[in-house]
Structures are given as C-alpha cells and as structure tokens.
Design an enzyme around this catalytic site. Structure first.
Site, PDB file in Angstrom:
ATOM      1  N   GLU A 144       2.115  -8.253  -2.375  1.00  0.00           N
ATOM      2  CA  GLU A 144       0.829  -8.838  -1.950  1.00  0.00           C
ATOM      3  C   GLU A 144       0.646 -10.281  -2.403  1.00  0.00           C
ATOM      4  O   GLU A 144       0.008 -11.092  -1.716  1.00  0.00           O
ATOM      5  CB  GLU A 144      -0.326  -7.988  -2.487  1.00  0.00           C
TER       6      GLU A 144
ATOM      7  N   GLU B  58       1.574   1.837  -3.563  1.00  0.00           N
ATOM      8  CA  GLU B  58       0.342   2.281  -4.224  1.00  0.00           C
ATOM      9  C   GLU B  58       0.073   3.757  -3.933  1.00  0.00           C
ATOM     10  O   GLU B  58      -0.394   4.496  -4.812  1.00  0.00           O
ATOM     11  CB  GLU B  58      -0.827   1.408  -3.772  1.00  0.00           C
TER      12      GLU B  58
ATOM     13  N   GLY C 213       0.803  -1.214   0.000  1.00  0.00           N
ATOM     14  CA  GLY C 213       0.000   0.000   0.000  1.00  0.00           C
ATOM     15  C   GLY C 213       0.834   1.261   0.000  1.00  0.00           C
ATOM     16  O   GLY C 213       0.408   2.315  -0.493  1.00  0.00           O
TER      17      GLY C 213
END
Length: 724
Positions: free
Chosen positions: A157, A135, A132
């Site tokens: 992930e 991201e 994340g």
C-alpha cells in the site's frame, strides 16, 4: 426423479429477480472442515471490493450454522492467485477523508469476523497474496502457502501513498515482530514462500498439490498456543528499545524519502500507537490515517501511475492484429544486447538466437543472463533446474545461421547509421520475408535506418533503457512507413518481456531523451556558474529524483549522454546546445563510471560519493553554492516540463498519460508528483508560465514558455480532465 423448479411466467407475472452474484462459496467436507472459496466472477484475479464485506458475513454465518464444523479453510477459486489486493477504484470513489476512513473500518470489521470465528480458520494461499489479501490471511488463525514461484505475500500500500487499512498495521507486528513488520510495510516488499515461513508469516509452505489438505489438517488439530515472536520483537528491550527502534527506522526512511512521501511517517505513527495503547487505539488510528492519506495529492499521483501503467501493459500498439512471434533474434552481445536477450528468454519465455561478431560477445551475453538468473537462484526465487532450462533458450552464432526461423530481430549494435542500415540489409537477406527489424537506437531516426530497406514497413524502433532487466520502460517508435501490424507485434513483444511500452513519434531524441537533455544541460550550466557538483545532485534528489543529473551523466556514460545533443540541436534548434565549456570534459577522456573517470571519484573501495575536485580546475570554476536547493531544482525541472509540453503539442507522445509514464519509468521523475503533466496540473499552467517567464528574465530565452503551455494557462485548462 428430477423436479423442474423453473418458474412459469405469464404475461401478467413479473420476471423473478436474478439471484445476487456472490464471490464466496461454502462447502462442508465429510471430515467437518468447511471450505470457503473466493472466486470473483469474470475476473482473472481476486480483488476485494466493498460489497464483499456483506457477502463474507453471510458465508461465515452459513458456515457457523453447520453442525459438527471443526474448522474453516479460505481458498481461492483462481488457479494462479489468492487475493491480489483490494480494488483501488474504491478509493477514487471517496470524496473525503471520512469516506475513505469508513471504507477502512468496513474492512477492519470484516477481518474481525474472521479473527473472532469460533473454530480455527486457515488461509490456503497460492499465488499473489497482497494488500487486503494478506490482511485477510493475517486475520485467519493459520496460514499455509504453496511453494509455487507465483506465490508472493506483501503489503504494497505504501507504493500507492497509503497504509494497510484493514488491520495490517496491527496484526503483522504481533505476528512477525515489529522490525520485520515495519520493513515489510514501509518498503512494500514481496516475500516468497520460504521467506514467509522463515519469519513466521506463514505456518507451513507446501507443494501446491497438498495445499488444501495441509490447511485442513491444521484446523483439525484445533487451537494451538501462539509461537513466541521472532528475535526482532524479543530484543526490542522495553520502552527504551522501542524508542530506539522507531528512531532508527524513521531516520533510515527519511534518508530515502526526503519527506516527500507522507505515508511512511503515518505507518510509524499508527504501528507505534497500537503497541503503546493497544489494538483498539491502533485500529482507530489506522482507519483515520488511511482516510487522510487517501486524500493527499501524493497518493492521488501514485494511484494515477498505477492505473496508467496497468492500462499500458494491456494496450495494443495499433488496431491491427499482432503477428505471432515464436523466435527472436538479437544482434549484438554487449550490455544492451545481452540484457534484451535475457528478458526475452526469461520473461517472455521465447527462444533467442544471438549474433555477435565474436565468440567473446556471445559469451558476455550468456554470462549476463547466467548472472541475472543466479541472483534469483540465490534468493530461492527459482530453482537451479529452471535456470538451466531458461539458459537453453539462448543460443549464439557469429553468422546468420538460424535467422531464417526468427520472426522478429532486435538490433543492439553501435549508434552508427551506416552500420544499422547494413544490419537491416543483412537481416532482409538472411531472415524470412515476414521478419520484423526493430532497432534499439537512442537517437538515430528510424526513417533513416529504414531508408534503404526492401521492406521498410517492417522496420521499427524499440528503445530500451539500461540496465534492461531493471528498467521497466521501452519506447516503441514507428516511422511514417511502418505498418500497423509491425507496430502491434512489437508492442506485444515488449509487453511479454515485462516492459511498459509507450508509442512515440520518430522525432529527434524520441521522448525520454528529448526531455532529459535540457534538464541535464541546465545542471551543467549551474555547475559552470560555480554550483558544486554534489550540491546540484543533492538538490534534485531532495526534489524526488533517484539520482542527481550530474551523477546520472556519470552512470550512463558522459560520451553516451552527450552523443544525442548534436542530433537534437540539428533537428530542434539551439536551445538543446550544451555549454561549450563542457567539451573539455570529453577531451580529457572522462566517460564516467565505466572508465572510473568522470565528475565523481571512483575509489577502489567504498562508494563514489565525492566529486572529483580536479574537475573544477578543468572547467575553470571555483565552486561556491549560491543557489538554494529549491532554486536549483526549479531551473532544471522547469526545462524538462516545458519540453514535455512541446512533445505533447507535436504529438511525439500520444497522451499526457504516456508522457507521465515515460518520465517516471524512464528517468525517475518523482513518482509522488505523478509525472510532468500531473505535476503541471498541480502547479496550474498559469503558475508554470509565471515561473518560466521569471527564469527567462534572469537566465535567457531558453526558458521561454512554449505556445501550448501559454494557451492552456490563458484558458485555465488542465492536461487531465477533472475527476467527477
């Protein structure tokens, strides 16, 4: 004049609610650049949590309200990390695919706010920028990272059975090209700063001292036109090229996963969806796939391993306070000794005094470290200067000179009890009274090694796995007389070396080799029944092991692999006996890869992927595949599972968790199954007992289910308590 704004409380006045704790802080610089600092209170590293979406929205609103704002920089308040990823415990709190999908959508919306901000936003990245965190950086308009060794970028992930759920599957391909994006997402590979710069993942890579100023300079320049995509995207060649690319990637992925991991297939599906139908469809597909993958047993198993290994990396060996280890001694410069010296110097950062009987042995150990570090230099992970500094931590001797200053000695000499007892006596003579003696033995009882010691309380087992620099597991084995401080100190050293340590009892084979032996013995029996070597190995690789049992025996050394069998038979009984016909393999001088003579052929060029046909004649076997892949896998794996339960029952391992970590990290038990005990819970103890009894009826009493497994089946009891 100062003003005291502290409220005055009266007995009737309720206390004011404390202000909400926020992880985001905004400050406006004189040059008009706003800086949003992320600093999660009370945590060593930043991880993204669900509640941060509202906090991020508020801080962005605060920034946008500033007159004269020319740009934003998102920065970390942690000295060694940007954002290490999302808090995985959020997924465990989801009870349906819909809940997990909504979690992903929330993350997507937060990233969309950054991407849609009216002035340029740059991420200033130092340290880990993963999951994340990457991201979030991808949602920014620019990315600048530091050249620090700790700076790594990646989307791991898939290693948890998931895919990036906050827009990563859509933004990354458009930034670096589809081929590079798929490689990153499907492998979870981490990129260093220069690698990230080369593929266009970051705009600049700069010294840490100028990181913030470089990011600020970028946003002050204003909007720029996007750079052309890298060659991977430009050469996709339209619909036909796209179809070919995805077909090749899918084929390569299935060759590695054998269809055991659902996440890679969903990654390909979601990325393709976004490219074919646009980002809106891609984001919707990403959130949906994230939710569905979060509910799969494979993701649950992989996440359980993540939590278990994380806990073990911090777990103390005992309640005692560990002693300080400032210097380490290593006895033996062979493959294991050289590897142990390497990880002690390069990962723990401790000075190592290496003793061998010859200068050649010392040279071999030093060469091991030099070559290991050389690979890191070639990949630009470390500098040549750092390699030189780390090499200086290892010194060699053919005497015990310098051992008076070491706090812990790791012995890695031949598996000979008399020799190891001699090493204990010599260390007690030449080292300090407080020095701990740790034996890297794979089979000899620690109590016997310590039997003649003057200070048996400071003798312990420390079993590494080969190759030491790559295998993550170490078994720490106290004998009955080992004191608590010795145990605590040894576990902490293993953790400093970057190892995941499990504490196991001083019983024959310890844990890993004990559950491995019946697995390999059963593969040997299948071979003697006529099953082809490559058929056996393919069946277990298809089941999920990294290599098959016969090839594994070739790799570790047939002589080494079979040395422990007599110990196990003597201590634990005839169920560990290898088939007598297998003696012919050792008598023929076959040791496996190390002497280029084993179950496989070792050509001068190319891979050793063909069985040696002369082996069948040696064993008096006519090869013919009679069992299916599933039948072969069941025979070998059920032997391992049954033995793992015995180890738990006999307290060889402290918990099912330790047993799962030991099997996965030590011998490559399929991670997507979570380890022997997670897999048994998935099967159910009753089903496991039924399978073992069916095998017992066909092949003999070695398959008889152990008492602990039978009682658990009768009580319908799992090894892990059900999650609420």
């Amino acid at each position: 004049m100062s003003v005291d704004n502290t409220p005055v409380l009266t007995p009737d006045a309720p206390a004011a609610a404390p202000p909400p704790v926020t992880a985001f802080h905004f400050a406006l610089r004189p040059d008009g650049v706003g800086v949003i600092t992320l600093d999660v209170p009370g945590e060593k590293m930043n991880t993204l949590k669900s509640e941060f979406a509202e906090q991020l929205a508020q801080v962005l609103k605060q920034a946008q309200a500033q007159p004269g704002l020319v740009g934003l920089v998102i920065f970390s308040g942690k000295p060694d990390s940007f954002i290490a990823g999302a808090d995985i415990s959020m997924i465990a709190a989801c009870h349906s695919a819909g809940e997990a999908s909504r979690l992903a959508k929330k993350g997507q919306m937060a990233m969309a706010q950054i991407a849609g901000f009216p002035v340029p936003v740059a991420a200033a990245i130092n340290g880990a920028c993963l999951g994340g965190g990457l991201e979030l950086a991808l949602a920014c308009h620019y990315r600048v990272c530091s050249l620090e060794e700790k700076t790594v970028l990646g989307l791991p992930e898939v290693q948890l059975g998931l895919l990036p759920g906050s827009g990563g599957t859509q933004r990354l391909p458009r930034l670096v090209g589809v081929g590079q994006a798929l490689e990153m997402i499907l492998t979870g590979r981490h990129l260093r700063a220069r690698q990230a710069l080369k593929i266009g993942l970051v705009d600049e890579a700069v010294p840490r001292a100028i990181l913030l100023e470089s990011a600020a300079a970028l946003v002050k320049r204003g909007w720029r036109s996007s750079r052309p995509l890298p060659w991977q995207a430009r050469l996709m060649g339209g619909p036909l090229g796209k179809t070919l690319l995805f077909s090749l990637v899918r084929k390569k992925t299935l060759a590695k996963t054998h269809g055991n991991y659902p996440a890679p297939e969903r990654v390909l599906e979601v990325v393709r969806k976004g490219l074919d139908e646009g980002s809106s469809s891609g984001y919707a597909a990403e959130a949906r796939a994230f939710g569905e993958l979060a509910m799969t047993p494979e993701s649950a198993a992989l996440r359980s391993l993540f939590f278990a290994s994380t806990a073990l990396k911090k777990a103390p060996g005992s309640a005692a306070e560990p002693a300080n280890v400032a210097r380490v001694g290593v006895l033996g410069g062979g493959l294991m000794g050289g590897g142990i010296a390497c990880v002690t110097a390069t990962r723990a950062g401790l000075p190592v005094r290496l003793k061998d009987i010859s200068q050649a042995g010392i040279g071999h150990a030093l060469r091991t470290t030099w070559e290991t570090l050389g690979k890191q230099v070639a990949r630009k992970r470390i500098t040549a200067a750092r390699r030189s500094r780390q090499m200086q931590l290892i010194t060699g001797t053919t005497t015990y000179q310098g051992f008076g200053q070491v706090d812990l000695v790791i012995e890695a000499v031949f598996e000979d009890l008399a020799l190891k007892q001699q090493m204990v006596a010599e260390v007690e003579q030449h080292a300090a009274p407080h020095t701990i003696f740790a034996s890297n033995t794979s089979s000899l009882p620690i109590a016997q090694i310590a039997a003649q010691a003057q200070r048996p309380q400071q003798v312990i087992g420390l079993h590494y796995f080969s190759p030491v620099d790559k295998m993550p597991l170490v078994e720490v084995i106290p004998h009955a007389g080992t004191d608590a401080r010795t145990l605590a100190t040894t576990v902490r050293l293993a953790q400093q070396q970057g190892k995941t340590a499990i504490v196991v009892a001083d019983r024959a084979g310890f844990y890993v080799n004990r559950i491995l032996a019946p697995y390999i013995n059963e593969a040997a029996r299948c071979l003697l029944e006529g099953e082809p070597i490559d058929h056996i190995d393919r069946a277990l690789v298809k089941f999920g092991f990294p290599v098959g049992p016969i090839r594994l025996l070739d790799e570790v050394g047939i002589d080494v692999g079979t040395k422990i069998i007599p110990v196990l038979v003597r201590e634990l009984g005839p169920r560990f006996a290898a088939p007598e016909a297998f003696d012919a393999v050792l008598k023929d001088g076959r040791k496996g890869r190390k002497n280029r003579s084993g179950f496989y052929l070792y050509p001068a060029r190319g891979k050793a992927d063909k069985p040696d046909p002369s082996l069948y004649a040696l064993l008096g076997v006519t090869p013919r595949a009679a069992l299916t892949d599933a039948q072969l896998a069941e025979r070998c794996v059920m032997m391992m599972l049954n033995e793992a339960v015995r180890c738990l029952d006999e307290q060889v391992i402290r918990s099912a968790r330790d047993g799962d970590i030991g099997a996965v990290f030590g011998i490559g038990f399929p991670p997507f199954l979570g380890g022997p005990f997670r897999y048994l819970d998935r099967l159910g103890a009753a089903e496991a007992v039924n399978r073992l009894r069916a095998l017992e009826g066909r092949y003999g009493e070695r398959f008889a289910p152990c008492g602990r497994l039978v009682s658990m089946a009768e009580a319908q009891q799992p090894f892990y308590p059900a999650e609420p």
